[in-house]
Design a protein around this motif. Structure first.
Motif, short mmCIF file in Angstrom:
data_model
loop_
_atom_site.label_atom_id
_atom_site.label_comp_id
_atom_site.label_asym_id
_atom_site.label_seq_id
_atom_site.Cartn_x
_atom_site.Cartn_y
_atom_site.Cartn_z
N ARG A 76 63.32 -62.45 -46.68
CA ARG A 76 63.90 -62.23 -45.35
C ARG A 76 62.79 -61.74 -44.43
O ARG A 76 62.06 -60.80 -44.76
CB ARG A 76 65.03 -61.20 -45.41
N GLU A 77 62.70 -62.35 -43.26
CA GLU A 77 61.60 -62.03 -42.34
C GLU A 77 61.95 -60.94 -41.35
O GLU A 77 61.08 -60.50 -40.58
CB GLU A 77 61.18 -63.30 -41.60
N ASN A 78 63.19 -60.49 -41.35
CA ASN A 78 63.62 -59.42 -40.45
C ASN A 78 64.63 -58.53 -41.16
O ASN A 78 65.31 -58.98 -42.10
CB ASN A 78 64.25 -60.00 -39.18
N PRO A 79 64.76 -57.27 -40.74
CA PRO A 79 65.82 -56.43 -41.29
C PRO A 79 67.19 -57.06 -41.05
O PRO A 79 67.38 -57.82 -40.09
CB PRO A 79 65.66 -55.11 -40.52
N THR B 153 59.20 -58.02 -41.83
CA THR B 153 58.68 -58.64 -40.61
C THR B 153 58.25 -60.05 -40.97
O THR B 153 58.07 -60.37 -42.15
CB THR B 153 57.47 -57.87 -40.06
N PRO B 154 58.06 -60.93 -39.99
CA PRO B 154 57.57 -62.28 -40.29
C PRO B 154 56.24 -62.25 -41.05
O PRO B 154 55.99 -63.12 -41.89
CB PRO B 154 57.44 -62.91 -38.91
N ASP B 155 55.37 -61.28 -40.74
CA ASP B 155 54.08 -61.20 -41.42
C ASP B 155 54.18 -60.52 -42.78
O ASP B 155 53.39 -60.83 -43.69
CB ASP B 155 53.07 -60.43 -40.55
N GLN B 156 55.12 -59.59 -42.93
CA GLN B 156 55.32 -58.87 -44.18
C GLN B 156 56.81 -58.93 -44.53
O GLN B 156 57.54 -57.94 -44.40
CB GLN B 156 54.88 -57.42 -44.03
N PRO B 157 57.29 -60.10 -44.96
CA PRO B 157 58.73 -60.25 -45.22
C PRO B 157 59.18 -59.47 -46.46
O PRO B 157 58.37 -59.10 -47.31
CB PRO B 157 58.88 -61.76 -45.43
#
Length: 296
Positions: free
Chosen positions: A36-39, A92-96
């Motif tokens: 998942r790229e976002n909470p 996050t998109p960079d640290q999914p």
């Protein structure tokens, strides 16, 4: 320490499979990859007996007044079916958020427990939803299972061996106490599991606590105490959670009125149902929007 190449491989696999919103299965039955790229907002879900290894990011799960957070390198062990609220909190998109989840095979665990149970001792049972740092051997075993899941020949030949190893390591893990207790014949954990199965099978019916205690082979006071210790909730609250979650499924599937959903899951009063539904999900049942036909 979780290998970075494993994080990258799992994330890439999920993206390729189009599973960013839902996660996806793998070539091994019961093994799921999540990215998942976002909470995410906290959603009501039933955790079946499962283990989840977080490779990157973090997630939280809440059951009544118990809340657990598990981040990179940590694993969650759930020994009993539990209705929880859970959501990704660090992504996050960079640290999914990246994780591997494995449905537990209690038959496999039980066969192993018969061999190693006595050597592990009879420590005091923990909660049925427990989290701890994972050792290198467990991370390695789950990583190997994911990688071989991409090869059908290796799945057939090697997956049963690696699955057995993973269950072995979970039974010996510091947070595997409740799993060990569950497999011990006539333990409180084993007896409570019988009552949980009864609640799940008959969640629409009126279930006196006396009947549940009898199914567990306990007095009512002892049953209530052990149920609360293991699940952080009461038998009646557990049943209510199942009813509300099933009602929500009916409503978002479409074609069901609020009153019909209330009666279908065992409520006698649509008013009471609406009040309890709004308290749990933060929105009145009349405001639930059915999913589009293609997604339902």
């Amino acid at each position: 320490m979780v290998p970075q190449d494993l994080i990258n491989d799992v994330a890439s696999y999920v993206r390729e499979q189009g599973g960013l919103e839902t996660g996806c299965g793998t070539g091994v039955d019961g093994l799921f990859a999540i990215c998942r790229e976002n909470p995410t907002r906290f959603e009501a879900i039933i955790y079946e007996p499962i283990m989840c290894l977080v490779l990157q990011g973090a997630k939280e799960a809440q059951l009544d007044d118990r809340r657990v957070r598990y981040g990179a390198g940590m694993s969650l062990i759930v020994s009993h079916a539990l209705p929880v609220s859970a959501g990704v909190t660090d992504a996050t998109p960079d640290q999914p958020y990246v994780a591997l989840a494995l449905r537990l095979d209690l038959a496999t665990a039980r066969s192993l427990y018969d061999e190693i149970g006595a050597a592990e001792g009879q420590e005091r049972a923990s909660h049925s939803m427990s989290v701890a740092d994972s050792d290198a051997a467990l991370i390695d075993a789950i990583g190997r299972l994911f990688r071989l899941s991409q090869n059908p020949v290796e799945v057939q030949a090697l997956a049963p061996l690696v699955l057995k190893e993973i269950h072995f390591r979970l039974l010996r893990a510091q947070h595997g106490g409740m799993l060990r207790q569950l497999l011990l014949h006539e333990s409180p954990a084993s007896r409570i599991s019988k009552a949980i199965a009864m609640i799940r099978e008959r969640y629409k019916a009126q279930l006196p606590v006396a009947d549940l205690a009898a199914a567990a082979g306990m007095s009512q006071s002892t049953f209530h105490e052990h149920f609360k210790t293991l699940t952080s909730t009461t038998p009646l609250q557990y049943q209510k959670e199942l009813r509300l979650m099933e009602a929500r499924r009916l409503l978002i599937s479409g074609g069901t009125s609020v009153a019909a959903a209330a009666y279908d899951v065992g409520y006698e009063s649509p008013t009471q149902f609406s009040r309890e539904y709004a308290r749990k999900f933060g929105v009145p049942p009349r405001d639930e929007k059915p999913l589009p036909a293609a997604a339902s």
